[in-house]
Write an enzyme that holds these catalytic residues in place. Structure first.
Site, PDB file in Angstrom:
ATOM      1  N   LYS A  75       0.828  -1.214   0.000  1.00  0.00           N
ATOM      2  CA  LYS A  75       0.000   0.000   0.000  1.00  0.00           C
ATOM      3  C   LYS A  75       0.862   1.264   0.000  1.00  0.00           C
ATOM      4  CE  LYS A  75      -4.389  -1.738   1.627  1.00  0.00           C
ATOM      5  NZ  LYS A  75      -5.545  -1.617   2.497  1.00  0.00           N
ATOM      6  N   LYS A 134      -4.942 -10.160  -5.853  1.00  0.00           N
ATOM      7  CA  LYS A 134      -6.099 -10.363  -4.969  1.00  0.00           C
ATOM      8  C   LYS A 134      -7.228  -9.401  -5.366  1.00  0.00           C
ATOM      9  CE  LYS A 134      -6.405  -8.271  -0.897  1.00  0.00           C
ATOM     10  NZ  LYS A 134      -7.460  -7.886   0.019  1.00  0.00           N
ATOM     11  N   LYS A 182     -10.933  -3.909  -2.962  1.00  0.00           N
ATOM     12  CA  LYS A 182     -11.863  -2.777  -3.081  1.00  0.00           C
ATOM     13  C   LYS A 182     -11.204  -1.611  -3.805  1.00  0.00           C
ATOM     14  CE  LYS A 182     -13.524  -3.398   1.504  1.00  0.00           C
ATOM     15  NZ  LYS A 182     -12.391  -3.115   2.372  1.00  0.00           N
TER      16      LYS A 182
HETATM   17  N1  AQP Z   1      -9.817 -11.156  -2.380  1.00  0.00           N
HETATM   18  C1  AQP Z   1     -10.140 -11.612  -1.183  1.00  0.00           C
HETATM   19  N2  AQP Z   1     -10.373 -12.943  -0.997  1.00  0.00           N
HETATM   20  C2  AQP Z   1     -10.730 -13.420   0.241  1.00  0.00           C
HETATM   21  N3  AQP Z   1     -10.866 -12.619   1.332  1.00  0.00           N
HETATM   22  C3  AQP Z   1     -10.651 -11.295   1.185  1.00  0.00           C
HETATM   23  N4  AQP Z   1     -10.700 -10.260   2.048  1.00  0.00           N
HETATM   24  C4  AQP Z   1     -10.382  -9.109   1.395  1.00  0.00           C
HETATM   25  N5  AQP Z   1     -10.121  -9.366   0.109  1.00  0.00           N
HETATM   26  C5  AQP Z   1     -10.277 -10.725  -0.051  1.00  0.00           C
HETATM   27  C6  AQP Z   1     -11.069 -10.381   3.453  1.00  0.00           C
HETATM   28  O1  AQP Z   1     -12.168  -9.515   3.707  1.00  0.00           O
HETATM   29  C7  AQP Z   1     -12.086  -9.065   5.058  1.00  0.00           C
HETATM   30  C8  AQP Z   1     -12.271  -7.573   5.128  1.00  0.00           C
HETATM   31  O2  AQP Z   1     -11.333  -6.946   4.318  1.00  0.00           O
HETATM   32  P1  AQP Z   1     -10.790  -5.515   4.654  1.00  0.00           P
HETATM   33  O3  AQP Z   1     -11.666  -4.514   4.088  1.00  0.00           O
HETATM   34  O4  AQP Z   1     -10.581  -5.330   6.080  1.00  0.00           O
HETATM   35  O5  AQP Z   1      -9.381  -5.671   4.136  1.00  0.00           O
HETATM   36  P2  AQP Z   1      -8.700  -5.562   2.798  1.00  0.00           P
HETATM   37  O6  AQP Z   1      -7.863  -6.787   2.713  1.00  0.00           O
HETATM   38  O7  AQP Z   1      -7.986  -4.284   2.821  1.00  0.00           O
HETATM   39  O8  AQP Z   1      -9.839  -5.571   1.680  1.00  0.00           O
HETATM   40  P3  AQP Z   1      -9.675  -5.071   0.261  1.00  0.00           P
HETATM   41  O9  AQP Z   1     -10.926  -5.427  -0.423  1.00  0.00           O
HETATM   42  O10 AQP Z   1      -8.420  -5.549  -0.374  1.00  0.00           O
HETATM   43  O11 AQP Z   1      -9.642  -3.495   0.451  1.00  0.00           O
HETATM   44  P4  AQP Z   1      -8.532  -2.440   0.108  1.00  0.00           P
HETATM   45  O12 AQP Z   1      -8.543  -2.319  -1.334  1.00  0.00           O
HETATM   46  O13 AQP Z   1      -9.052  -1.203   0.810  1.00  0.00           O
HETATM   47  O14 AQP Z   1      -7.217  -2.905   0.646  1.00  0.00           O
HETATM   48  C9  AQP Z   1     -10.734  -9.502   5.607  1.00  0.00           C
HETATM   49  O15 AQP Z   1     -10.938 -10.639   6.423  1.00  0.00           O
HETATM   50  C10 AQP Z   1      -9.961  -9.870   4.367  1.00  0.00           C
HETATM   51  O16 AQP Z   1      -9.016 -10.896   4.634  1.00  0.00           O
END
Ligand code: AQP
Length: 333
Positions: A114, A195, A198
């Protein structure tokens, strides 16, 4: 709730929740609600580690809570609250910061990924895992159901707890991360080497399916999903088959069928049919969630009341651990 093991998990209101969030985390939170004493949190303090437009963030926090309730989080069985409503999270973070070596944080993969994308990296982004440790440790959590990407942060939480316990005496329960067997890492539909995320989804239209997407939007993404130049519809860990494997994994996580059943079902079919069937399974899964979400959002006052009640309960559950940590480090309490 008394003798049940304690589960804590959180989700950032940084964008629209996608099927990766659902399959990797939320689906399990809902399915296992009766087994545990559950605490779920919309982690808005984590969200602002990267700049968020305040007006959009406010909407996304309510949307996040509404989506979680619509997915089946039951306020009678689980606490669902907003992190910033419980100041103990920020207070414990400070105390834990003071026992966490910087080097531990600089090693975190998510921080490296990030921060590489930011022009200016906030101290909060580096400190993100300590805040996450505070979230978990405040409730003497036993299990943390998360996707695979969070595994390293859970290990760090255990290291921080162990370090505090050894410096000041037994204070925190050591939590265990639980990763789903199927769908621990759902990959981008446009690029199965990354992965599903969001933040990528907000820039790239065909990266993810959002939980509030219409059937037409789901199909628009699925029909462009990256596959390969072959024909075989089989589970595989070969890099070249990552797109097909990802589609099959989504299908498996949402239907509950075995790999053999799924491979038999798709034998002799073309990739177009696979994409259509995966889209249909997603649309079926999302339909009742979206109906409940639309009904819930009619009454934002009721939603806010659920969140505030849960925050009060969370604050009183967090208080004894925070008090104990303050006493241990030598504060006058
Ligand atoms: N691609 C994924 N596959 C399986 N699990 C996932 N999680 C996130 N992406 C995947 C799980 O969703 C939960 C909440 O996620 P988060 O919002 O706290 O964390 P994150 O990993 O930051 O999610 P994003 O979608 O990737 O958001 P951004 O883009 O903001 O970084 C967690 O349990 C995570 O493991």
């Amino acid at each position: 709730m008394g003798s049940k093991k304690i589960v804590f998990s959180g989700i950032q209101p940084t964008g629209d929740f996608h099927i990766g969030n659902y399959i990797g985390a939320v689906k399990r939170w809902v399915a296992e609600q009766d087994l545990y004493d559950n605490i779920f949190c919309v982690v808005d303090l984590h969200a602002i580690t990267i700049y968020q437009d305040p007006k959009i963030l406010r909407g996304k926090i309510r949307q996040a809570a509404g989506v979680l309730l619509a997915c089946g989080i039951d306020p009678q069985k689980s606490l669902l609250f907003v992190q910033s409503h419980v100041p103990a999270h920020a207070e414990l973070t400070w105390i834990l910061n003071c026992v966490t070596p910087m080097g531990w944080l600089e090693r975190m993969t998510q921080y490296k990924d990030k921060s590489a994308k930011q022009e200016s990296v906030s101290t909060g982004l580096l400190d993100y895992p300590v805040l996450m440790a505070a979230d978990i440790l405040l409730y003497q959590t036993h299990y943390v159901p998360v996707g695979e990407d969070q595994k390293q942060h859970i290990e760090l939480t255990r290291d921080v707890a162990q370090r505090f316990n050894s410096l000041y005496g037994e204070t925190f329960t050591l939590p265990e991360g639980t990763i789903p067997k199927i769908g621990a890492r759902i990959m981008g539909l446009d690029d199965p080497s990354v992965k599903m995320s969001k933040s990528i989804a907000s820039d790239q239209k065909h990266h993810a399916v959002g939980l509030l997407d219409s059937p037409d939007q789901v199909w628009a993404v699925l029909k462009r999903a990256t596959t390969d130049s072959g024909k075989e519809i089989v589970f595989s860990d070969e890099t070249g088959k990552a797109g097909v494997n990802n589609l099959l994994t989504i299908y498996q996580a949402l239907t509950g069928q075995s790999q053999t059943e799924i491979e038999n079902h798709f034998q002799g079919k073309l990739y177009g049919a696979l994409k259509r069937e995966v889209a249909d399974v997603i649309i079926e899964t999302l339909k009742p969630i979206q109906e409940r979400y639309n009904a819930l959002m009619q009454d934002k006052g009721a939603l806010d009341a659920i969140l505030h009640r849960a925050a009060e309960q969370a604050a009183s559950r967090a208080a004894p651990t925070l008090q104990k940590a303050k006493e241990k480090v030598g504060f006058v309490v």
